[in-house]
Design an enzyme around this catalytic site. Structure first.
Site, short mmCIF file in Angstrom:
data_model
loop_
_atom_site.label_atom_id
_atom_site.label_comp_id
_atom_site.label_asym_id
_atom_site.label_seq_id
_atom_site.Cartn_x
_atom_site.Cartn_y
_atom_site.Cartn_z
N ASN A 110 0.87 -1.19 0.00
CA ASN A 110 0.00 0.00 0.00
C ASN A 110 0.90 1.23 0.00
O ASN A 110 2.04 1.17 0.46
CB ASN A 110 -0.89 0.01 1.25
N HIS A 112 0.85 5.21 1.37
CA HIS A 112 0.14 6.18 2.21
C HIS A 112 0.92 7.49 2.16
O HIS A 112 2.15 7.49 2.30
CB HIS A 112 0.04 5.68 3.66
N GLU A 177 5.24 10.32 -4.60
CA GLU A 177 4.63 8.98 -4.57
C GLU A 177 4.88 8.25 -5.89
O GLU A 177 5.15 7.05 -5.92
CB GLU A 177 3.12 9.07 -4.33
C1 GRF Z 1 -2.62 8.74 -2.98
O1 GRF Z 1 -2.26 9.93 -2.33
C2 GRF Z 1 -2.26 7.54 -2.14
O2 GRF Z 1 -1.11 7.72 -1.39
C3 GRF Z 1 -3.45 7.44 -1.23
O3 GRF Z 1 -4.55 7.76 -2.03
C4 GRF Z 1 -4.13 8.60 -3.10
C5 GRF Z 1 -4.53 7.91 -4.37
O4 GRF Z 1 -4.28 8.71 -5.49
N1 GRF Z 1 -3.51 6.13 -0.64
P1 GRF Z 1 -4.26 8.07 -6.92
O5 GRF Z 1 -5.61 7.38 -7.12
O6 GRF Z 1 -3.12 7.12 -7.00
O7 GRF Z 1 -4.10 9.23 -7.88
#
Ligand code: GRF
Length: 217
Positions: A110, A112, A177
């Site tokens: 996952n 976060h 991310e």
């Molecule tokens: C991201 O910020 C992720 O870290 C969190 O939810 C968001 C999802 O964004 N768990 P996306 O759908 O990947 O654009």
């Protein structure tokens, strides 16, 4: 080279999903994105996945009501049908039962958007601003029954600026991310990540080609 078969589970826009799909286009990437699965039939990410030529599936949670076991059996059916080896949650907004988590122990990741264990749960960016931290970031971790916990594979830090709002901070973290998730999946798919005493030990982890991400692989 046989590549690890990966499913990405989404509920919404799927920008992390897109980053993983993009990374996996490289011939030397050790994982293949075989399936994108959403619990939300209207997830924008499904459109993006189809455009990228990836198989998609929808397992809507709503018809299952409170029967989480039945919902998870349907999910498991889709994953098994495609011989999925690793599951990547990417903005997937359902919690799993301990039984399902157990089934995927050490094989479900996952992301976060905080430097865990700080700022679990909702609105991590608002939490970070309220706490006044000067570095914030994102974490890729193995999934355990407790939300936003579990052995940490990789983290990336971003600066918090004086003028940040939750939205501007979220945008800066999201870009990070998109770097860290493909990196973390690569390490796991290369079988370089070992869970020892609840923590990840990473074979041959090196430090920093691109700033404050650890490890860089
Ligand atoms: C991201 O910020 C992720 O870290 C969190 O939810 C968001 C999802 O964004 N768990 P996306 O759908 O990947 O654009």
């Amino acid at each position: 080279m046989s590549r690890t078969r990966v499913a990405i589970l989404i509920s919404g826009r799927g920008s992390n999903m897109a980053a993983l799909i993009e990374a996996a286009k490289r011939a030397d990437y050790p994982a293949e994105i075989v399936l994108v699965l959403s619990n939300n039939p209207d997830a924008v990410g499904l459109v993006r996945a189809r455009e990228a030529g990836i198989a998609t599936a929808i397992v809507d949670h709503k018809p299952y009501g409170k029967d989480r076991d039945a919902f998870e059996r349907a999910l498991q059916g889709e994953l098994a049908a495609r011989q999925i080896e690793i599951v990547c949650l990417a903005g997937f907004m359902r919690l799993f039962t301990p039984g399902f988590v157990q089934k995927w122990q050490g094989r479900m990741l996952n992301i976060h958007p905080s430097l865990l264990p700080s700022f679990k749960g909702l609105d991590p960016h608002g939490q970070a601003l309220a706490a006044g931290v000067k570095l914030h970031g994102a974490t890729v971790h193995f999934v355990v029954p407790e939300m936003d916990s579990g052995p940490i594979v990789a983290q990336v830090a971003v600066p918090v600026l004086e003028e940040d709002t939750p939205e501007t901070l979220a945008t800066r973290v999201l870009a990070a991310e998109h770097r860290i998730y493909p990196l973390a999946l690569r390490l796991v798919a290369e079988d370089r990540v070992h869970i020892v005493d609840g923590r990840c030990a990473i074979d041959g982890a090196r430090f920093a080609e691109f700033g404050m991400a650890n490890p860089t692989g």
